[in-house]
Scaffold this motif. Structure first.
Motif, mmCIF file in Angstrom:
data_model
loop_
_atom_site.group_PDB
_atom_site.id
_atom_site.type_symbol
_atom_site.label_atom_id
_atom_site.label_comp_id
_atom_site.label_asym_id
_atom_site.label_seq_id
_atom_site.Cartn_x
_atom_site.Cartn_y
_atom_site.Cartn_z
ATOM 1 N N ASP A 42 -12.988 13.166 -12.821
ATOM 2 C CA ASP A 42 -14.410 12.765 -12.758
ATOM 3 C C ASP A 42 -15.398 13.810 -11.857
ATOM 4 O O ASP A 42 -16.631 14.094 -11.870
ATOM 5 N N ASN B 125 -12.677 4.690 -11.245
ATOM 6 C CA ASN B 125 -12.393 4.954 -12.531
ATOM 7 C C ASN B 125 -10.819 4.726 -12.721
ATOM 8 O O ASN B 125 -9.934 5.072 -11.961
ATOM 9 N N CYS C 279 -5.869 -2.127 -7.160
ATOM 10 C CA CYS C 279 -4.687 -1.552 -6.135
ATOM 11 C C CYS C 279 -4.916 -2.134 -4.634
ATOM 12 O O CYS C 279 -4.114 -2.043 -3.862
ATOM 13 N N VAL C 280 -6.032 -2.431 -4.356
ATOM 14 C CA VAL C 280 -6.441 -2.674 -2.903
ATOM 15 C C VAL C 280 -5.939 -4.180 -2.640
ATOM 16 O O VAL C 280 -6.042 -5.169 -3.330
ATOM 17 N N ILE D 172 -9.185 3.163 0.111
ATOM 18 C CA ILE D 172 -10.709 2.414 -0.096
ATOM 19 C C ILE D 172 -10.600 1.203 1.180
ATOM 20 O O ILE D 172 -11.731 0.909 1.635
ATOM 21 N N LEU E 70 0.979 -1.330 0.055
ATOM 22 C CA LEU E 70 -0.045 0.000 0.080
ATOM 23 C C LEU E 70 0.882 1.369 0.078
ATOM 24 O O LEU E 70 0.611 2.130 -0.709
ATOM 25 N N PHE F 168 2.113 6.924 -6.588
ATOM 26 C CA PHE F 168 0.852 7.934 -7.276
ATOM 27 C C PHE F 168 1.291 9.374 -6.797
ATOM 28 O O PHE F 168 1.182 10.334 -7.593
ATOM 29 N N THR G 109 2.538 1.826 -3.416
ATOM 30 C CA THR G 109 1.562 2.221 -4.396
ATOM 31 C C THR G 109 1.121 3.679 -4.027
ATOM 32 O O THR G 109 1.135 4.600 -5.088
ATOM 33 N N TYR H 4 -0.451 14.187 -13.728
ATOM 34 C CA TYR H 4 -1.073 13.026 -13.899
ATOM 35 C C TYR H 4 -2.436 13.709 -14.938
ATOM 36 O O TYR H 4 -2.754 13.272 -15.912
ATOM 37 N N ARG I 10 -12.978 7.698 -20.358
ATOM 38 C CA ARG I 10 -13.543 8.541 -19.299
ATOM 39 C C ARG I 10 -15.075 8.862 -19.757
ATOM 40 O O ARG I 10 -15.869 8.665 -18.640
ATOM 41 N N ASP J 126 -8.935 9.232 -1.703
ATOM 42 C CA ASP J 126 -7.889 8.788 -2.478
ATOM 43 C C ASP J 126 -6.574 8.442 -1.561
ATOM 44 O O ASP J 126 -6.705 9.230 -0.417
ATOM 45 N N TRP J 127 -5.893 7.446 -1.792
ATOM 46 C CA TRP J 127 -4.848 7.140 -0.895
ATOM 47 C C TRP J 127 -3.541 7.800 -0.936
ATOM 48 O O TRP J 127 -2.774 8.012 -0.022
ATOM 49 N N GLY K 53 -10.852 6.410 -5.382
ATOM 50 C CA GLY K 53 -9.368 6.255 -6.142
ATOM 51 C C GLY K 53 -9.669 7.302 -7.087
ATOM 52 O O GLY K 53 -9.383 7.322 -8.174
#
Ligand code: SAM
Length: 270
Positions: free
Chosen positions: A62, A123, A129-130, A106, A8, A15, A11, A22, A36, A77-78, A56
């Motif tokens: 979005d 999305n 990733c969890v 999450i 975790l 990000f 990751t 991004y 999208r 988001d993480w 996420g």
């Protein structure tokens, strides 16, 4: 440190490292924009109004679009750097009263109210990733009202373009990466995103255990080349456009809809 915790954090750092760029790199990629659009269209079709939980959310493209459509959004988001980008974007758009941006994984959703949302969306693969998809399914189910829906685009196992590309290069191990039963260390800008690839059936099974049933399924990036094949798409713009349209035509067909770079799945909580 436990393996899942290490993964975790890796990751999260990966990000964090790409957060600043991004949004620009994504919005310049026509295949990502096309994906999208299709995910957002599915959200607005399935959820006429209400409170949406975005899982996420990245830098928030979005959420801005959904808030402008009139939804109330809670976006988690993480990655703290992604959260900072999202907060800046939502504030600049004057939408802070409609979008609540939280730094939350999450796997930490039990910090949000039970039954607080009409729908959840996710999305471009955060659910890949969890560390424990069944546990994530339970946490998401608990956050939704009865009959609430989850709309998710998920990185799939069988991407015909990718398999063909790497087999043609003689890179058999690379062609098989998505078939790994365990999490795979995917490089991102010199860091690692631990990714679990799912077939739609595997994904659906994990959510069935939490009381969800499938409403719809379609492939994204089945005939059209995956978003990372930018060179091909730029050299063959008309062909790529035609392949995107072909995806819309055949992407829901049984026998084809379980393939593709991503799949777009809608699940309803009983
Ligand atoms: C490929 S990006 C997609 C971002 C966004 N949904 C979009 O459509 O552009 C994946 C996002 O998932 C987030 N993420 C990864 N693991 C997560 C976790 N366990 N909980 C919440 N977010 C996570 C990352 O920080 C990143 O922002």
């Amino acid at each position: 440190m436990a393996v899942n915790e290490r993964a975790l954090l890796d990751t999260q750092h990966a990000f964090d490292g790409v957060a600043a760029d991004y949004d620009r790199s994504n919005s310049e990629n026509p295949r990502l924009c096309a994906m999208r659009e299709r995910v957002l269209a599915e959200v607005t079709r399935r959820v006429p109004r209400g409170r949406i939980l975005d899982l996420g959310r990245g830098p928030g493209a979005d959420d801005e679009a959904l808030a402008q459509e009139g939804y109330d959004v809670t976006a988690v988001d993480w990655s703290p750097a992604m959260v900072a980008q999202a907060r800046g974007r939502i504030a600049a758009a004057g939408l802070a009263d409609r979008v609540d941006v939280r730094h939350l994984g999450i796997h930490q959703l039990d910090e949000l109210p039970v039954g607080g949302f009409d729908a959840a969306c996710s999305n471009f693969g955060p659910l890949n990733c969890v560390p424990d998809l069944r546990e994530a399914a339970r946490l998401i189910a608990d956050r939704l009202v009865p009959n609430g829906v989850l709309i998710a685009s998920v990185i799939g196992r069988v991407c015909p373009w990718e398999i063909a590309l790497y087999l043609a290069r003689g890179q058999v191990d690379r062609a098989r990466v998505r078939f790994s039963a365990d999490a795979v260390p995917v490089p991102l800008n010199g860091r690692t995103v631990w990714t679990r690839y799912y077939s739609p059936a595997q994904f659906e099974r994990a959510f069935r255990g939490a009381g969800f049933a499938r409403v719809s399924l379609r492939a994204l990036g089945l005939c059209a080349p995956p978003p990372y094949l930018t060179g091909f798409a730029e050299r063959h713009r008309r062909l790529t456009g035609a392949l995107l349209r072909l995806d819309d035509l055949v992407g829901r067909w049984p026998g084809l809809r379980m393939w593709g770079d991503h799949f777009l799945i809608v699940l309803r909580k009983a």
